[in-house]
Write a protein that holds these residues in place. Sequence first.
Motif, PDB file in Angstrom:
ATOM      1  N   LEU A   1      -8.314  36.989  20.972  1.00  0.00           N
ATOM      2  CA  LEU A   1      -7.638  38.264  21.163  1.00  0.00           C
ATOM      3  C   LEU A   1      -8.401  39.416  20.507  1.00  0.00           C
ATOM      4  O   LEU A   1      -8.764  40.392  21.175  1.00  0.00           O
ATOM      5  N   LEU A   2      -8.624  39.301  19.200  1.00  0.00           N
ATOM      6  CA  LEU A   2      -9.282  40.391  18.485  1.00  0.00           C
ATOM      7  C   LEU A   2     -10.770  40.465  18.814  1.00  0.00           C
ATOM      8  O   LEU A   2     -11.316  41.548  19.038  1.00  0.00           O
ATOM      9  N   GLY A   3     -11.437  39.306  18.829  1.00  0.00           N
ATOM     10  CA  GLY A   3     -12.861  39.303  19.170  1.00  0.00           C
ATOM     11  C   GLY A   3     -13.092  39.739  20.598  1.00  0.00           C
ATOM     12  O   GLY A   3     -14.048  40.466  20.894  1.00  0.00           O
ATOM     13  N   GLY A   4     -12.202  39.309  21.511  1.00  0.00           N
ATOM     14  CA  GLY A   4     -12.345  39.747  22.899  1.00  0.00           C
ATOM     15  C   GLY A   4     -12.172  41.240  23.043  1.00  0.00           C
ATOM     16  O   GLY A   4     -12.897  41.895  23.800  1.00  0.00           O
ATOM     17  N   ALA A   5     -11.189  41.806  22.311  1.00  0.00           N
ATOM     18  CA  ALA A   5     -10.997  43.258  22.354  1.00  0.00           C
ATOM     19  C   ALA A   5     -12.210  43.989  21.794  1.00  0.00           C
ATOM     20  O   ALA A   5     -12.640  45.017  22.331  1.00  0.00           O
ATOM     21  N   PHE A   6     -12.785  43.471  20.703  1.00  0.00           N
ATOM     22  CA  PHE A   6     -13.978  44.081  20.112  1.00  0.00           C
ATOM     23  C   PHE A   6     -15.149  44.048  21.098  1.00  0.00           C
ATOM     24  O   PHE A   6     -15.880  45.042  21.244  1.00  0.00           O
ATOM     25  N   CYS A   7     -15.320  42.922  21.790  1.00  0.00           N
ATOM     26  CA  CYS A   7     -16.408  42.816  22.774  1.00  0.00           C
ATOM     27  C   CYS A   7     -16.187  43.767  23.938  1.00  0.00           C
ATOM     28  O   CYS A   7     -17.149  44.353  24.466  1.00  0.00           O
ATOM     29  N   MET A   8     -14.937  43.939  24.332  1.00  0.00           N
ATOM     30  CA  MET A   8     -14.655  44.843  25.450  1.00  0.00           C
ATOM     31  C   MET A   8     -14.995  46.285  25.088  1.00  0.00           C
ATOM     32  O   MET A   8     -15.477  47.051  25.931  1.00  0.00           O
TER      33      MET A   8
ATOM     34  N   ARG B   1     -19.693  39.603  29.136  1.00  0.00           N
ATOM     35  CA  ARG B   1     -20.232  38.243  29.105  1.00  0.00           C
ATOM     36  C   ARG B   1     -19.651  37.464  27.927  1.00  0.00           C
ATOM     37  O   ARG B   1     -19.222  36.316  28.075  1.00  0.00           O
ATOM     38  N   GLU B   2     -19.608  38.096  26.761  1.00  0.00           N
ATOM     39  CA  GLU B   2     -19.060  37.418  25.578  1.00  0.00           C
ATOM     40  C   GLU B   2     -17.544  37.254  25.683  1.00  0.00           C
ATOM     41  O   GLU B   2     -16.996  36.284  25.159  1.00  0.00           O
ATOM     42  N   VAL B   3     -16.865  38.179  26.357  1.00  0.00           N
ATOM     43  CA  VAL B   3     -15.425  38.036  26.557  1.00  0.00           C
ATOM     44  C   VAL B   3     -15.122  36.762  27.337  1.00  0.00           C
ATOM     45  O   VAL B   3     -14.245  35.969  26.971  1.00  0.00           O
TER      46      VAL B   3
ATOM     47  N   TYR C   1     -22.548  31.557  32.226  1.00  0.00           N
ATOM     48  CA  TYR C   1     -22.099  32.856  31.743  1.00  0.00           C
ATOM     49  C   TYR C   1     -23.058  33.441  30.712  1.00  0.00           C
ATOM     50  O   TYR C   1     -23.193  34.662  30.604  1.00  0.00           O
ATOM     51  N   GLY C   2     -23.719  32.579  29.951  1.00  0.00           N
ATOM     52  CA  GLY C   2     -24.674  33.063  28.963  1.00  0.00           C
ATOM     53  C   GLY C   2     -25.882  33.738  29.599  1.00  0.00           C
ATOM     54  O   GLY C   2     -26.443  34.680  29.035  1.00  0.00           O
TER      55      GLY C   2
ATOM     56  N   SER D   1     -22.873  47.152  35.515  1.00  0.00           N
ATOM     57  CA  SER D   1     -22.326  48.440  35.089  1.00  0.00           C
ATOM     58  C   SER D   1     -20.832  48.557  35.373  1.00  0.00           C
ATOM     59  O   SER D   1     -20.114  49.255  34.671  1.00  0.00           O
ATOM     60  N   HIS D   2     -20.343  47.884  36.416  1.00  0.00           N
ATOM     61  CA  HIS D   2     -18.932  47.959  36.771  1.00  0.00           C
ATOM     62  C   HIS D   2     -18.189  46.881  35.995  1.00  0.00           C
ATOM     63  O   HIS D   2     -18.213  45.704  36.356  1.00  0.00           O
ATOM     64  N   LEU D   3     -17.511  47.288  34.943  1.00  0.00           N
ATOM     65  CA  LEU D   3     -16.892  46.349  34.011  1.00  0.00           C
ATOM     66  C   LEU D   3     -15.834  45.486  34.689  1.00  0.00           C
ATOM     67  O   LEU D   3     -15.860  44.252  34.597  1.00  0.00           O
TER      68      LEU D   3
END
Length: 429
Positions: A48-55, A61-63, A111-112, A118-120
């Motif tokens: 949750l928190l790490g995914g939000a930070f990556c976003m 990719r990391e999400v 995924y790695g 560019s289009h998130l």
Amino acid sequence: MIRLARLRFSHFVSSLPFLLGGMVAARLPVLNEFFISLFNVLPTLLLLLGGAFCMVYGRQREVVLLALLYIGYFLLDIQVDHFREHGQVRSDAVLVFHLICLLLPALYTLYGCWQERSHLLQDLFARALVLLAVGAVALGLARRYPQGIADWLVQVHWPALHGSWMSLAQLSYGMFLVAFIALLVQYLRLPRPLHAAQLVGLLGLLWMLPQVFILPHALQVMSSMVMLVLVAAVAHEAYQMAFRDELTGLPGRRALNERLQRLGRDYVIVMVDVDHFKKFNDTHGHDVGDQVLRLVASLLRKVGGGGKAYRYGGEEFTLLFPGKSLEQCMPHMEAVRLAIEQYRMQLRDKQNRPRDDRQGKQHRTGKSANEVSVTVSMGAAERQAQQRRPQEVIKEADNALYSAKAAGRNCIRSAAQRRGAVRVVVDGD
């Protein structure tokens, strides 16, 4: 093209401690209740928190990698909980475990190596669609042919390559080998902390999976560490984006400003400017201009006397000598100025560019019609009673730099020399 000079151990600094720490913690027979509770919730928090930070930093990719790792952790955690409560594995444990051991490294590598677009939202949708498609196919086959799929997964397909040490199915080790080669090639072609973290994370998965039903805390601890490795790498790159210049690799102006706040009583600041850079850029093109800036940066980075180089902006650089006097720094400044002046740069088409540094050095030993050289002007100032603040010293160094340019460029002038020249002019008037 692989350039070994761009490979740095610092890319792994944010990843390896988590991997090693996770391996040590997972092997402990008993964990404190606090750490048991922590590792039980840490994968969810990191998702949750790490995914939000990556976003926030556009690292979709990391999400998706975090989501993939969490799905694998969740499915295995169900199997492990049942094993601990009942003393035996579930009826579908063999099929689920070996499917995860095969699909997890495969999707992790896919995924790695899948670069961000560019289009998130479109990129996230495409990645999620692939994950859903693979999951649906695997689930459908597992439900229709459970025993056949399980037998095929555990079968030894290549007896000559099988070893008694293998704790996973042979296919899983083959997939991990392919995954490691793919991620290693990606890192060698484009060295960066995120690519290094993906390699380290893959090694963590390879270590974790055989220990899932053996070590009591291996799944929770190592899943958390692998997810933390990815989040830490995103933070590492975010720091580099803010504090390091992408073109030259030198610390940027923000890093310089941070360092100026922690200086002592004595220091020297040197402003460096590439001579006639605009004319050079207009004549030879921006690509060659970028090469010149990288060249100057690489030579400035080698300055002695405890100095450190920064990219100030444009064609300007800064040398900072903490705890030094101007007299102590002058020989080191002159040495780096002379090294830049004597360096001969060959202008070649990319098709005729030497394949390695040794061929490049051989080309530079002889003269060429396409050979060019660059020079720099330097203005230096040290902290004085009249200039107590770093910004005041920088202003003095800037004025000395203008004096060096007025004196014909390719030279060093200090603030004291500039003030002396001004006094001479005033007295002469």
